[in-house]
Each structure stands twice: as structure tokens, then as C-alpha cells.
Design an enzyme around this catalytic site. Sequence first.
Site, PDB file in Angstrom:
ATOM      1  N   ASP A 186       0.906  -1.141   0.000  1.00  0.00           N
ATOM      2  CA  ASP A 186       0.000   0.000   0.000  1.00  0.00           C
ATOM      3  C   ASP A 186       0.944   1.189   0.000  1.00  0.00           C
ATOM      4  O   ASP A 186       1.506   1.539   1.037  1.00  0.00           O
ATOM      5  CB  ASP A 186      -0.891   0.003   1.244  1.00  0.00           C
ATOM      6  CG  ASP A 186      -1.923   1.112   1.161  1.00  0.00           C
ATOM      7  OD1 ASP A 186      -1.555   2.217   0.725  1.00  0.00           O
ATOM      8  OD2 ASP A 186      -3.085   0.880   1.511  1.00  0.00           O
ATOM      9  N   HIS A 187       1.146   1.789  -1.178  1.00  0.00           N
ATOM     10  CA  HIS A 187       2.273   2.729  -1.277  1.00  0.00           C
ATOM     11  C   HIS A 187       2.072   3.959  -0.397  1.00  0.00           C
ATOM     12  O   HIS A 187       3.021   4.661  -0.104  1.00  0.00           O
ATOM     13  CB  HIS A 187       2.572   3.099  -2.736  1.00  0.00           C
ATOM     14  CG  HIS A 187       1.584   4.027  -3.334  1.00  0.00           C
ATOM     15  ND1 HIS A 187       0.433   3.597  -3.939  1.00  0.00           N
ATOM     16  CD2 HIS A 187       1.554   5.377  -3.414  1.00  0.00           C
ATOM     17  CE1 HIS A 187      -0.244   4.640  -4.365  1.00  0.00           C
ATOM     18  NE2 HIS A 187       0.406   5.731  -4.067  1.00  0.00           N
ATOM     19  N   HIS A 249      -5.896   2.648   0.824  1.00  0.00           N
ATOM     20  CA  HIS A 249      -5.176   3.823   1.323  1.00  0.00           C
ATOM     21  C   HIS A 249      -5.926   4.563   2.434  1.00  0.00           C
ATOM     22  O   HIS A 249      -5.366   4.874   3.481  1.00  0.00           O
ATOM     23  CB  HIS A 249      -4.896   4.806   0.186  1.00  0.00           C
ATOM     24  CG  HIS A 249      -4.243   4.195  -1.006  1.00  0.00           C
ATOM     25  ND1 HIS A 249      -3.204   3.301  -0.902  1.00  0.00           N
ATOM     26  CD2 HIS A 249      -4.471   4.334  -2.331  1.00  0.00           C
ATOM     27  CE1 HIS A 249      -2.827   2.925  -2.126  1.00  0.00           C
ATOM     28  NE2 HIS A 249      -3.586   3.536  -3.003  1.00  0.00           N
TER      29      HIS A 249
END
Length: 505
Positions: A186-187, A249
Site C-alpha cells: 500500500d504505497h 489507502h
Amino acid sequence: MAPDRLDNSLLVIFGGTGDLARRKLYPALFNLFVDGFLPPALRVIAVGRRDFTRDSFRQEILLPSLETFSRRTAYLNTYFRPFATRLHYFRTDIYEPGGYTRLGQFLVEIEEEEAGCRGNRIFYLAVAPEHFGPVVRNLKETGLVPARGWQRVVIEKPFGHDLPSATELNRQLRAAFSEKEIYRIDHYLGKEMIQNIMVIRFANTFFEPVWNNKYIDHVQITSAETAGVEDRGSYYDRAGALRDMVQNHLLQLVTLVAMEPPASLATEAVRDEKVKVLRSLKPLNIAAVGKNAIRGQYGAGEIDGQGVPPYRQEREVDPHSITETFVALKLFIENFRWAGVPFYLRTGKRLPVKVTEIIIQFKSLPDILYFKEYGELRPNLLVIRVQPLEGVFVQLNAKRPGNNNYIAPIRLDFCQNCEVGVNSPEAYERLLYDVMRGDPTLFTRWDEVEAAWQFVDPIANAWAARPPLFPNYAAGQWGPPAARELLIRDGRHWWQEDELPPQRG
Ligand code: NAP
């Protein structure tokens, strides 16, 4: 947090010619190389279908990727050649079983050449999600896993389309990798200010004592983009904003804001606290979805004064699409700390500004001493800026200079990337570094993914049962009017930049 153990390994990138690899992975690896953070014998093997030699791959894919997307282009003259010697290209179709046997031989050849790699392997799946399961199955069936040393697999989002598909994907991964070997990206978790949330909360006496429903009125989380779907229309039209942004996110941001202090910074201690938040989310039933979950899709409009087409005219988007490009949600966390405190979330494409931020609004003091005649009494805010500006500021009330008692809001500000020369690492730098040193703290554990889908699925299902009237906001607006109503009916509003005290400097 795991101790630094930067073992050498082979990093095999399936989808090594794709957009993600070019935009994010090679620039991140190059920046790590320049900063001396790559293990000395790391080798990268880009896998793709197209016909490249090692040289043509370096010239046609690698170099343009770094020239366009690296924050360290000034170092290309010196560092490109030594960096490029660590990259190889391997051509195969991921559905060709013989390709894996050849790939296995190729990896062994590289390991013989570069003895430092010691059989450690990282498999990065930068391919479309429907390929995740087949690649992993083939890796196992052709004996590429288990690796001789350690092995890790990195999975890009989306992790499933709903809970059943995510569970099935997880089952396929677990047939070849243990939970500890699976790194679900999950950047957002790699972004500097996201990692700062825990520090701000747990390293400052100011905040922790008031971080609860006695002092916090509500929380606003916004992740807004001015861009449309660009060249990802086909993926996005199947996903939509709820699955693309909220399930991962935004709910991850909620966990970091709401979690209890972990017993330590050890990976599982942090993840244990995050998953408790997700499990405490009050489920939205059909009636609550109607009231507290707002969806929108943009029509034609203007961004930065330029006309832009409606979502339904974007490339690879169904001209009758009912996919949402905007979501606003009001949710509650049912535990002792947060009972009664609404969390308002919003995210969307083609919104007026690009910004990701978290605003904690504290409860107002009674208007006894400083009431209206002394000026405008504002609530205290803690604003955490995630992107494009990175920083944090607090809105306070203070006396205006002069011979009277007038008060005005002021801003105590810290901006991490406002100063010239400050160039924060990209999220993928931190995440790739963590994969290489075996620290999965900033990656999502399966039970977090599962709990997030459990919360999101009822919303998606309720929406699927009632087709919307789209488009319902013009590109360049903050979503449909119902998104504003969501707060106004609670006597609140979304904070806009121009209402906040100006930034000094
Ligand atoms: P992309 O640009 O379409 O690239 C796909 C890659 O997969 C190419 O390297 C392609 O190789 C390879 N590929 C496709 N089919 C193949 C096959 N049968 N055999 C071998 N290789 C095959 O996709 P992307 O945008 O990079 O996305 C990759 C993944 O990252 C997806 O899961 C996506 O959801 C996720 N993701 C992407 C972004 C982003 O910014 N792009 C952001 C977040 C998540 P050839 O070029 O040789 O055909």
C-alpha cells in the site's frame, strides 16, 4: 521494526516493462543505489513479453524511465552505467510453463556469476491482478519456489475485488509463500508523512492525552487528485474510487490516526493495533449507506482553467459507465477511545486540487471568556499534510497585537519539503528497501485486508443494487453537493485551504 539486514538477493520483476516498473520501481532502485542503500550484489531481472536485448532494454526502458521519473537525474552521468550493470532482461510469457524453467536456469547463472546472492529471491508482481495467482502457481510448480535462501513476494494493489476474490487470491499466494513472505504494497504507507503520523502521536506529550472522544470533535481525511484516469481507464472502470482508494489507502490512514499505542515498534505489534481499528469500524447497513456513503462521477468541467472531458469519454471507459470517481464517507469506530467521533473521508478524481491531508478538529471551548465580540474563535486543528506538501501545522487562537483583546487564528507550521534542496524519498524507495531488508511493517497483513473488505463490501453491494444518476459533479468541483451536505447536516464543513490562516515564509 526489523533490524537492518540487507542481504543480497535477486529481484525478479514480472511486468518489468510496464508503467509501474518504469514510473516507480526503477527510479526508486536508482535513487537507493545513488544513496548507497542497495545490497552490494543485488541483481534485478525484468521479465516481459517484448523482445529486448539486455542493451536495448537498458537504453529503451531503463534510461528513459530514470530520465523522466527519478528525483536524482543529476546523478545519471556518474551512476547510470554501474546501476545498469545490475539489471537484466528476461523475455517470456507468464503463461508459458517452459518460460519458468528457462527463467530458473537464468537465475542460477546469475547467482553463479554473482555468488553474493546466495539463493535469496524477491518476486515482484508488477502485472495486472488477474496474473497474480497464475504467476505464483507457476513459480511453485516449476520449482522456482521455495528458493534456496529466503524468498519474498511483493503484490501490488488491488488485492482482490471484494472479500471472496481477495480470500481466493490469498489462498493462491499461501500455497507458495508464508504470510511473513508476502509483502502487500500500500504505497501510501511508504510516504514520509504517513510514517510520521505515529511519531507525531506517540512521541509528543501534546497530543496523546487529548487524542480521544473527549477532546476531538471529528477527523477529516481527504485524498484528492486533479488528474482523471489517464491511461488506466480499463482498470479503473472495473474498480472505482471505493475499491481503488478507500479499501486500502484511506482505511490505512484511519488505522494510523485511530490505533492504540502498540506495545513496541515490532512489525506484528503495530499491525495488531491497526487491525483492531478495522475490526471496530461500525458496519454500514443499507440505510446507513444511503445516508453516509456518497458516490459521484465527474462530467465535463475545467481543471486549472482547461476544459476536460467527462469520465465516460475517457479512454477505455464504458460510455455508460456507472463507476464512481468520487466517494465521501462518514464512519465511526466503535471503541472506548473513538465512540461518537465521526471520521469523514473523501477521495476522487478531477477535483480542484491535488492534496492528501488529515485534519483533526478538536472540540471548541465554551464561548465564555472570548466570545464573538473579540473576533472569530476557531476550533484547534492539527493538519497533517501528506502530499504534495509534506508537513504538519496547528491552528491556534491568539491575541492580535494591539491595545485590545481581539483574537485571531494563527498557524504553527512545519513544512518538510518547502525548503529548497529538501527532496523526500519516494514511497517506493522506502518500501523496496524494506522488502530487501525483510521488514514488512509498512505492508498490509492479510487480516487487515480482510477486515477492510468486510467494511467495504456492504457499501459496494448496496451501490450495485441501486444504479446512480451519473455524472453528478463537474470536473474541477469537490464532488457532488451531497458530499458537502454530509458534514453540513452535522453542523460541520470540509476545511478549505483559503479558510486556514496563511502559511508564513
Ligand atoms: P502495464 O503498464 O499494463 O504493464 C503490464 C506489464 O505486464 C508489462 O510489463 C507487460 O509486459 C507485462 N505482461 C502482461 N501480460 C504478460 C504476459 N502474458 N506475460 C509476460 N508479461 C506480461 O501495467 P502497470 O500499470 O505497470 O500495472 C502493473 C500492476 O501494478 C497492476 O497490478 C496495477 O494494478 C498495479 N499498479 C500500477 C500502478 C501504476 O502507476 N501504473 C499504480 C498502482 C498499482 P510487455 O510490456 O512485455 O507486454
